[in-house]
Design a protein around this motif. Structure first.
Motif, short mmCIF file in Angstrom:
data_model
loop_
_atom_site.label_atom_id
_atom_site.label_comp_id
_atom_site.label_asym_id
_atom_site.label_seq_id
_atom_site.Cartn_x
_atom_site.Cartn_y
_atom_site.Cartn_z
N GLN A 209 5.89 -89.61 -17.85
CA GLN A 209 4.65 -90.11 -18.42
C GLN A 209 4.60 -89.85 -19.92
N GLN A 210 3.69 -90.54 -20.58
CA GLN A 210 3.44 -90.27 -22.00
C GLN A 210 2.68 -88.96 -22.11
N ILE A 211 3.02 -88.15 -23.09
CA ILE A 211 2.33 -86.89 -23.34
C ILE A 211 1.70 -86.97 -24.73
N TYR A 212 0.41 -86.73 -24.80
CA TYR A 212 -0.25 -86.74 -26.10
C TYR A 212 0.26 -85.58 -26.94
N PRO A 213 0.31 -85.75 -28.27
CA PRO A 213 0.89 -84.73 -29.15
C PRO A 213 0.29 -83.34 -28.95
N ILE A 214 1.17 -82.35 -29.06
CA ILE A 214 0.78 -80.94 -28.97
C ILE A 214 1.37 -80.24 -30.19
N ASP A 215 0.55 -79.50 -30.88
CA ASP A 215 1.00 -78.81 -32.09
C ASP A 215 2.17 -77.88 -31.76
N GLY A 216 3.28 -78.06 -32.47
CA GLY A 216 4.43 -77.19 -32.30
C GLY A 216 5.36 -77.58 -31.16
N VAL A 217 5.16 -78.76 -30.57
CA VAL A 217 6.00 -79.19 -29.44
C VAL A 217 6.63 -80.55 -29.75
N THR A 218 7.94 -80.63 -29.60
CA THR A 218 8.64 -81.92 -29.71
C THR A 218 8.63 -82.58 -28.35
N ILE A 219 8.08 -83.79 -28.30
CA ILE A 219 7.83 -84.45 -27.03
C ILE A 219 8.77 -85.63 -26.79
N PHE A 220 9.36 -85.66 -25.60
CA PHE A 220 10.14 -86.80 -25.14
C PHE A 220 9.34 -87.43 -23.99
N GLY A 221 8.46 -88.36 -24.33
CA GLY A 221 7.61 -89.00 -23.34
C GLY A 221 8.22 -90.27 -22.79
N ASN A 222 7.72 -90.70 -21.64
CA ASN A 222 8.22 -91.90 -20.97
C ASN A 222 9.73 -91.82 -20.71
N MET A 223 10.19 -90.62 -20.38
CA MET A 223 11.62 -90.41 -20.13
C MET A 223 11.82 -89.66 -18.82
N ASP A 224 12.70 -90.19 -17.99
CA ASP A 224 13.03 -89.57 -16.72
C ASP A 224 14.06 -88.47 -16.96
N PHE A 225 13.66 -87.22 -16.75
CA PHE A 225 14.54 -86.09 -17.00
C PHE A 225 15.82 -86.15 -16.17
N THR A 226 15.73 -86.71 -14.97
CA THR A 226 16.89 -86.69 -14.08
C THR A 226 18.03 -87.60 -14.55
N LYS A 227 17.77 -88.45 -15.53
CA LYS A 227 18.82 -89.32 -16.05
C LYS A 227 19.64 -88.57 -17.11
N PRO A 228 20.96 -88.52 -16.94
CA PRO A 228 21.82 -87.75 -17.86
C PRO A 228 21.64 -88.12 -19.32
N GLU A 229 21.40 -89.41 -19.59
CA GLU A 229 21.27 -89.82 -21.00
C GLU A 229 20.04 -89.19 -21.66
N ASN A 230 18.99 -88.93 -20.87
CA ASN A 230 17.80 -88.30 -21.43
C ASN A 230 18.00 -86.80 -21.63
N GLN A 231 18.75 -86.19 -20.74
CA GLN A 231 19.11 -84.79 -20.94
C GLN A 231 19.97 -84.63 -22.19
N GLU A 232 20.84 -85.62 -22.41
CA GLU A 232 21.70 -85.60 -23.59
C GLU A 232 20.87 -85.71 -24.87
N LYS A 233 19.78 -86.46 -24.83
CA LYS A 233 18.90 -86.59 -26.00
C LYS A 233 18.30 -85.25 -26.38
N ILE A 234 17.95 -84.45 -25.37
CA ILE A 234 17.41 -83.12 -25.65
C ILE A 234 18.49 -82.24 -26.27
N THR A 235 19.68 -82.27 -25.68
CA THR A 235 20.80 -81.47 -26.20
C THR A 235 21.12 -81.86 -27.64
N HIS A 236 21.11 -83.16 -27.91
CA HIS A 236 21.39 -83.63 -29.27
C HIS A 236 20.31 -83.15 -30.23
#
Length: 241
Positions: free
Chosen positions: A112-139
């Protein structure tokens, strides 16, 4: 004549069925509303500006085990609406509120979309279980290792218990596999699941990588809920060949 009567009875059954479903839905909604209104954690969340009451589950667990500290890198999986991320931002000082403490890095991801939170980098509308999205976090971390990976993630309940249990267990293993790859030695992992036959196996598998594993049921977790949490601490690290 018989055909018309049969059609009428079919229509009558359909209307009765829809009426019963509507009544059940309304009863369920009324029960939920009543529980919300009488829940002290709901009111407390409003007072402390947390997005939902689940914040206190993480607060309680951390108060007991102290695994979130200023300056850490923490990844919040299944973060929407963001109450755990709010707690994390305060505990690791990623929001910079304590100018005398090291500033951490908080990352949140959810379908789901997450509204901004001070001090948090948000990856919204992204399925964590997909390897390409995990790779985005690692990058994004640019070689930095995580000190904690936490997950309050759960599937939408289907009402079929064994199916729901299988899904949430698989989500936990997704988090575990990711945490093992991105974590610093002595890091922590926290996952939510429902008490089921696979709980012990998951606990044992977490213990393969973490020296200390605790089964936790915080007071703020409703007593009629089957949810529990597994906390793994002191990540052993992976041996490199």
């Amino acid at each position: 004549m018989n055909r018309g009567f049969s059609t009428f009875r079919t229509l009558q059954r359909k209307i009765t069925s829809n009426t019963l479903k509507s009544k059940q839905k309304n009863a369920s909604s009324n029960e939920w509303l009543s529980r919300q209104l009488s829940d002290p954690y709901v009111e407390k969340a409003k007072q402390m500006n947390y997005r939902c009451r689940s914040a206190f589950k993480l607060v309680e667990i951390n108060n007991k085990y102290q695994f979130l500290k200023p300056g850490q890198v923490v990844i919040d999986v299944g973060a929407a609406p963001g109450s755990w991320s709010q707690v994390i931002a305060n505990k690791i000082n990623s929001n910079g509120q304590d100018q005398n403490a090291p500033k951490g890095i908080a990352v949140a991801i959810d379908k789901q979309q997450i509204y901004p939170i001070d001090g948090v980098t948000i990856f919204g509308n992204m399925d964590f279980t997909k390897p390409e999205n995990q790779e985005k976090i690692t990058h994004f971390l640019e070689g930095k290792r995580a000190n904690a990976v936490v997950s309050d993630m759960a599937p939408s309940a289907s009402g079929i218990r064994h199916l729901d249990n299988d899904i949430i267990i698989e989500l936990c293993y997704n988090v575990l596999r990711f945490a093992v790859k991105v974590s610093e030695q002595n890091a922590s992992i926290l996952v939510k699941l429902w008490q089921c036959g696979e709980t012990k196996q998951l606990e044992n598998d977490i213990a393969r990588f973490y020296k200390n594993v605790k089964l936790v049921k915080p007071d703020s977790s409703r007593s009629d809920s089957a949810e529990i949490f597994l906390l793994g601490m002191d990540f052993k690290g992976l041996k490199e060949n």
